[in-house]
Design an enzyme around this catalytic site. Structure first.
Site, PDB file in Angstrom:
ATOM      1  N   LYS A  33      34.225  -1.419  32.890  1.00 59.54           N
ATOM      2  CA  LYS A  33      34.934  -1.451  34.164  1.00 59.54           C
ATOM      3  C   LYS A  33      36.086  -2.432  34.066  1.00 59.54           C
ATOM      4  O   LYS A  33      35.893  -3.628  33.831  1.00 59.54           O
ATOM      5  CB  LYS A  33      33.979  -1.858  35.288  1.00 59.54           C
ATOM      6  CG  LYS A  33      34.674  -1.894  36.645  1.00 59.54           C
ATOM      7  CD  LYS A  33      33.704  -2.082  37.788  1.00 59.54           C
ATOM      8  CE  LYS A  33      34.452  -2.166  39.109  1.00 59.54           C
ATOM      9  NZ  LYS A  33      33.568  -2.424  40.237  1.00 59.54           N
ATOM     10  N   ARG A  47      39.556  -1.091  48.436  1.00 61.99           N
ATOM     11  CA  ARG A  47      39.291  -2.376  49.091  1.00 61.99           C
ATOM     12  C   ARG A  47      39.531  -2.265  50.591  1.00 61.99           C
ATOM     13  O   ARG A  47      38.881  -2.953  51.374  1.00 61.99           O
ATOM     14  CB  ARG A  47      40.102  -3.476  48.423  1.00 61.99           C
ATOM     15  CG  ARG A  47      39.643  -3.596  46.957  1.00 61.99           C
ATOM     16  CD  ARG A  47      39.900  -4.898  46.284  1.00 61.99           C
ATOM     17  NE  ARG A  47      39.386  -4.817  44.914  1.00 61.99           N
ATOM     18  CZ  ARG A  47      39.911  -5.457  43.884  1.00 61.99           C
ATOM     19  NH1 ARG A  47      40.961  -6.245  44.054  1.00 61.99           N
ATOM     20  NH2 ARG A  47      39.374  -5.329  42.689  1.00 61.99           N
ATOM     21  N   ARG A  99      39.588 -10.236  40.037  1.00 63.39           N
ATOM     22  CA  ARG A  99      38.296 -10.162  39.346  1.00 63.39           C
ATOM     23  C   ARG A  99      38.476 -10.293  37.831  1.00 63.39           C
ATOM     24  O   ARG A  99      37.655  -9.829  37.053  1.00 63.39           O
ATOM     25  CB  ARG A  99      37.624  -8.819  39.658  1.00 63.39           C
ATOM     26  CG  ARG A  99      37.469  -8.498  41.139  1.00 63.39           C
ATOM     27  CD  ARG A  99      36.403  -7.440  41.326  1.00 63.39           C
ATOM     28  NE  ARG A  99      36.421  -6.769  42.609  1.00 63.39           N
ATOM     29  CZ  ARG A  99      36.038  -7.288  43.762  1.00 63.39           C
ATOM     30  NH1 ARG A  99      35.636  -8.546  43.827  1.00 63.39           N
ATOM     31  NH2 ARG A  99      36.062  -6.578  44.879  1.00 63.39           N
ATOM     32  N   LYS A 140      35.467   3.208  34.037  1.00 61.64           N
ATOM     33  CA  LYS A 140      36.169   3.150  35.311  1.00 61.64           C
ATOM     34  C   LYS A 140      37.347   2.199  35.227  1.00 61.64           C
ATOM     35  O   LYS A 140      37.177   1.087  34.736  1.00 61.64           O
ATOM     36  CB  LYS A 140      35.170   2.663  36.366  1.00 61.64           C
ATOM     37  CG  LYS A 140      35.758   2.436  37.718  1.00 61.64           C
ATOM     38  CD  LYS A 140      34.682   1.924  38.606  1.00 61.64           C
ATOM     39  CE  LYS A 140      35.263   1.660  39.966  1.00 61.64           C
ATOM     40  NZ  LYS A 140      34.297   1.118  40.871  1.00 61.64           N
ATOM     41  N   SER A 186      40.020   5.203  43.670  1.00 60.40           N
ATOM     42  CA  SER A 186      40.797   5.410  44.895  1.00 60.40           C
ATOM     43  C   SER A 186      42.306   5.509  44.647  1.00 60.40           C
ATOM     44  O   SER A 186      42.960   6.416  45.152  1.00 60.40           O
ATOM     45  CB  SER A 186      40.491   4.273  45.872  1.00 60.40           C
ATOM     46  OG  SER A 186      40.753   3.013  45.271  1.00 60.40           O
ATOM     47  N   TYR A 235      36.377  11.449  44.667  1.00 61.44           N
ATOM     48  CA  TYR A 235      36.425  11.679  46.114  1.00 61.44           C
ATOM     49  C   TYR A 235      36.682  13.152  46.421  1.00 61.44           C
ATOM     50  O   TYR A 235      36.502  13.590  47.545  1.00 61.44           O
ATOM     51  CB  TYR A 235      37.502  10.782  46.747  1.00 61.44           C
ATOM     52  CG  TYR A 235      37.187   9.319  46.506  1.00 61.44           C
ATOM     53  CD1 TYR A 235      36.218   8.671  47.268  1.00 61.44           C
ATOM     54  CD2 TYR A 235      37.781   8.606  45.457  1.00 61.44           C
ATOM     55  CE1 TYR A 235      35.870   7.355  47.011  1.00 61.44           C
ATOM     56  CE2 TYR A 235      37.439   7.289  45.189  1.00 61.44           C
ATOM     57  CZ  TYR A 235      36.480   6.673  45.970  1.00 61.44           C
ATOM     58  OH  TYR A 235      36.128   5.379  45.705  1.00 61.44           O
TER      59      TYR A 235
HETATM   60  C1  PBG Z   1      32.829  -2.821  43.368  1.00 62.44           C
HETATM   61  C2  PBG Z   1      33.527  -1.516  43.284  1.00 62.44           C
HETATM   62  C3  PBG Z   1      34.899  -1.282  43.349  1.00 62.44           C
HETATM   63  C4  PBG Z   1      35.076   0.094  43.240  1.00 62.44           C
HETATM   64  C5  PBG Z   1      33.816   0.668  43.147  1.00 62.44           C
HETATM   65  N1  PBG Z   1      32.867  -0.351  43.138  1.00 62.44           N
HETATM   66  C6  PBG Z   1      36.013  -2.189  43.616  1.00 62.44           C
HETATM   67  C7  PBG Z   1      36.298  -3.317  42.737  1.00 62.44           C
HETATM   68  O1  PBG Z   1      35.715  -3.500  41.668  1.00 62.44           O
HETATM   69  O2  PBG Z   1      37.171  -4.081  43.138  1.00 62.44           O
HETATM   70  C8  PBG Z   1      36.385   0.803  43.254  1.00 62.44           C
HETATM   71  C9  PBG Z   1      36.318   2.273  43.479  1.00 62.44           C
HETATM   72  C10 PBG Z   1      37.610   2.903  43.780  1.00 62.44           C
HETATM   73  O3  PBG Z   1      38.684   2.275  43.716  1.00 62.44           O
HETATM   74  O4  PBG Z   1      37.587   4.094  44.090  1.00 62.44           O
HETATM   75  N2  PBG Z   1      31.595  -2.683  44.020  1.00 62.44           N
END
Ligand code: PBG
Length: 329
Positions: free
Chosen positions: A197, A207, A218, A249, A275, A314
């Protein structure tokens, strides 16, 4: 006429021959539908940064679950949007917390017709929006966070999750959660490990969806987008620790990682079209700049072609409904 022996165009001449030789396919069973469930609302709320995506109520979630089953989708990934947050994300482990309530309602409603995956991370529940608990010096404390993850995993299993999706990028999270689940007798609850990730700009719209309170970044726990070999290390570690499925991801900027993961493991690979990747397409399509349906089909197929068995998107429900319309890339 030229004497060209190899004519690849022969295999592209008609729709039938293109179907016959297509190297990959995308069926509803390959898709995972993420859903947001918000505490304390009575109507589904559109998410401004994610066209077509809603924060659901428990009731509207139930009707989407019915539609997913009808469309042949096999899995849903649930995220909770709580109305209150605290330093340690207590709501994540509370049976009355929104995610546990949603998981339990989903399981009661669909039983085993869908694989219910619950996001296992603290970021929606902590006051500072980090994926773990922050120590006195402002650092996300890895091992202290694991204790919360273990408690959250057991709470989600009790609520009825078939799998937990470990998305927090703490070291040792898969192993710790596996032991915690096993100790409580939840040996059949699986782990979908967000193994690779990245710290991505493409999470921006998400967010908003979870009303994130994060102010920093992060970078100290999610991966550096410049790295590929590091993902192989993360994936190997999660496999050793008992992951049942590993996820990459985001998907689109990391298709090389998806391919290498698929070639180097023997468990299923998932990839998450996040997203920001979705919103880019939606906004370009809204401006008439691209053919939306074809762009979606092309993107989802590209993730399959790269080697993902599962695509978290989605667009899962919409695409699955449209399969009968046969939109090809
Ligand atoms: C963290 C999490 C995130 C996403 C899924 N799980 C956000 C992040 O790591 O900041 C992002 C998913 C997306 O952008 O569609 N629990």
């Amino acid at each position: 006429m030229h004497s060209i022996v190899q004519r690849p165009r022969r295999l592209r001449a008609t729709p039938a021959i293109r179907e016959l030789v297509a190297e990959s396919s995308l069926e509803p069973r390959h898709l995972i539908q993420p859903l947001f469930v918000k505490e304390g609302t009575s109507t589904p709320t559109p998410i401004p940064s994610m066209p077509g995506v809603f924060q659901h109520t428990v009731a509207s979630m139930r009707s989407i679950l019915d539609e997913l089953v009808d469309a042949g989708v096999k899995s849903v990934m649930l995220f909770g949007v709580p109305s209150e947050r605290d330093a340690v994300g207590s709501a994540a482990c509370d049976p009355e917390g929104i995610l546990n309530v949603a998981v339990s309602a989903a399981r009661t409603h669909v039983g085993d017709s869908l694989v219910i995956i619950a996001d296992l991370c603290l970021d929606e529940f902590t006051i500072d929006g980090h994926c773990g608990v922050v120590d006195g010096s402002g650092i996300v404390d890895n091992d202290a966070t694991l204790d919360h993850y273990c408690a959250m995993a057991v709470a989600l299993a009790k609520a009825g999750a078939h799998m937990v999706g470990t998305s927090g990028m703490m070291d040792g999270q898969v192993g710790a959660i596996r032991s915690a689940l096993d100790e409580q007798g939840y040996t059949n609850v699986g782990i979908l490990a967000y193994a690779a990730k990245y710290a991505s700009a493409f999470y921006g719209p998400f967010r908003d969806a979870v009303e994130s309170t994060l102010t920093g970044d992060r970078l100290a726990y999610q991966q550096d987008p410049r790295n590929r070999r590091e993902s192989m290390r993360e994936i190997a570690l999660d496999c050793e620790q008992g992951a049942d499925i590993v996820m990459v991801k985001p998907a689109l900027s990391y298709l090389d990682v998806v391919r290498e993961a698929a070639d180097s493991t023997t468990i299923p690979i998932a990839a998450y079209v996040v997203s920001g990747e979705m919103t880019m397409v939606e906004l370009a399509a809204a401006h008439g700049l691209i053919d939306r349906d074809r762009a979606i089909a092309e993107i989802l197929h590209s993730v399959r072609r790269a080697g993902a068995h599962l695509v978290c998107t989605y667009w899962a429900l919409e695409y699955s409904r449209s399969v009968t319309r046969k939109v090809q890339p």
